[in-house]
Design a protein around this motif. Structure first.
Motif, PDB file in Angstrom:
ATOM      1  N   LYS A  46      15.146 103.489  38.668  1.00 19.43           N
ATOM      2  CA  LYS A  46      14.880 104.613  37.770  1.00 19.43           C
ATOM      3  C   LYS A  46      13.379 104.860  37.644  1.00 19.43           C
ATOM      4  O   LYS A  46      12.913 105.993  37.735  1.00 19.43           O
ATOM      5  CB  LYS A  46      15.488 104.348  36.391  1.00 19.43           C
ATOM      6  N   LYS A  50      11.232 108.162  39.102  1.00 18.68           N
ATOM      7  CA  LYS A  50      10.428 108.982  38.193  1.00 18.68           C
ATOM      8  C   LYS A  50       9.044 109.219  38.786  1.00 18.68           C
ATOM      9  O   LYS A  50       8.511 110.327  38.721  1.00 18.68           O
ATOM     10  CB  LYS A  50      10.314 108.308  36.826  1.00 18.68           C
ATOM     11  N   SER A  68      15.595 116.910  39.291  1.00 21.93           N
ATOM     12  CA  SER A  68      14.944 115.907  38.445  1.00 21.93           C
ATOM     13  C   SER A  68      14.963 114.553  39.158  1.00 21.93           C
ATOM     14  O   SER A  68      15.607 114.388  40.199  1.00 21.93           O
ATOM     15  CB  SER A  68      15.681 115.795  37.112  1.00 21.93           C
ATOM     16  N   SER A  69      14.281 113.575  38.566  1.00 23.07           N
ATOM     17  CA  SER A  69      14.266 112.237  39.162  1.00 23.07           C
ATOM     18  C   SER A  69      15.674 111.629  39.158  1.00 23.07           C
ATOM     19  O   SER A  69      16.060 110.938  40.100  1.00 23.07           O
ATOM     20  CB  SER A  69      13.299 111.322  38.415  1.00 23.07           C
ATOM     21  N   VAL A  70      16.446 111.927  38.121  1.00 24.23           N
ATOM     22  CA  VAL A  70      17.813 111.413  38.031  1.00 24.23           C
ATOM     23  C   VAL A  70      18.675 112.011  39.134  1.00 24.23           C
ATOM     24  O   VAL A  70      19.413 111.294  39.821  1.00 24.23           O
ATOM     25  CB  VAL A  70      18.424 111.707  36.636  1.00 24.23           C
ATOM     26  N   ARG A 120      17.659 110.561  42.548  1.00 27.97           N
ATOM     27  CA  ARG A 120      18.174 109.191  42.696  1.00 27.97           C
ATOM     28  C   ARG A 120      19.677 109.211  42.967  1.00 27.97           C
ATOM     29  O   ARG A 120      20.173 108.492  43.830  1.00 27.97           O
ATOM     30  CB  ARG A 120      17.868 108.378  41.440  1.00 27.97           C
ATOM     31  N   LYS A 121      20.406 110.067  42.263  1.00 26.64           N
ATOM     32  CA  LYS A 121      21.856 110.138  42.458  1.00 26.64           C
ATOM     33  C   LYS A 121      22.221 110.726  43.819  1.00 26.64           C
ATOM     34  O   LYS A 121      23.184 110.284  44.445  1.00 26.64           O
ATOM     35  CB  LYS A 121      22.508 110.938  41.328  1.00 26.64           C
TER      36      LYS A 121
END
Length: 160
Positions: free
Chosen positions: A41, A45, A60-62, A65-66
């Motif tokens: 995480k 970011k 977004s960073s989320v 990552r997903k």
């Protein structure tokens, strides 16, 4: 008996597939390792901050990552379980992901020890893809050689 090339492809496919299923799962859920999940995480970011164009595209960073985690899990499963050409497609997609990850690490200025795994697994994916493609092309060459020999034998003129 299976050829050494086949054994190599199967072994690399299985090992790489399991690795990417594991790494993708770490990116998606803290169930395997809370520390590794937290580190992922934090890393994503920093990648998102270094690429402001992602935010403009609504990534977004989320989400980043997903997306990468899901790609790794899906392609890892294909490499491990699915026979045939889909393995080569999964291999190629994972190679692109590894190149993106190397880019991200370079962008944020990470030291080599932070991205050495991506470099090594990128090389292994490249080797697996090259070996798999080489084995597909080889029978065609042997068949064309046989055809050439047969054509030469037919073209020989009998002298008596």
């Amino acid at each position: 008996m299976a050829s050494p090339r086949t054994i190599t492809i199967v072994a690399l496919s299985f090992a790489l597939g399991l690795f990417f299923v594991f790494m993708g799962t770490i990116k998606l859920t803290p169930r395997l390792s809370k520390d590794a999940y937290s580190e992922m995480k934090r890393a994503y970011k920093s990648y998102a901050k270094a690429l402001p164009g992602l935010k403009k595209m609504g990534i977004s960073s989320v989400l980043l990552r997903k997306i990468i985690g899901t790609l790794e899990v899906a392609c890892g499963i294909v490499l491990t379980l699915v026979p045939g050409r889909p393995k080569d497609v999964a291999n190629f997609l994972l190679l692109l992901v590894m190149l993106a990850v190397l880019f991200f690490h370079q962008l944020v200025g990470d030291p080599l020890k932070r991205y050495a795994h991506a470099l090594v697994f990128g090389i292994l994916l490249t080797c697996r893809l090259l070996i798999a493609r080489q084995s597909d092309e080889r029978p065609e060459r042997e068949e064309s050689r046989e055809e050439q020999v047969n054509a030469q034998e037919k073209n020989k003129v009998k002298v008596s």
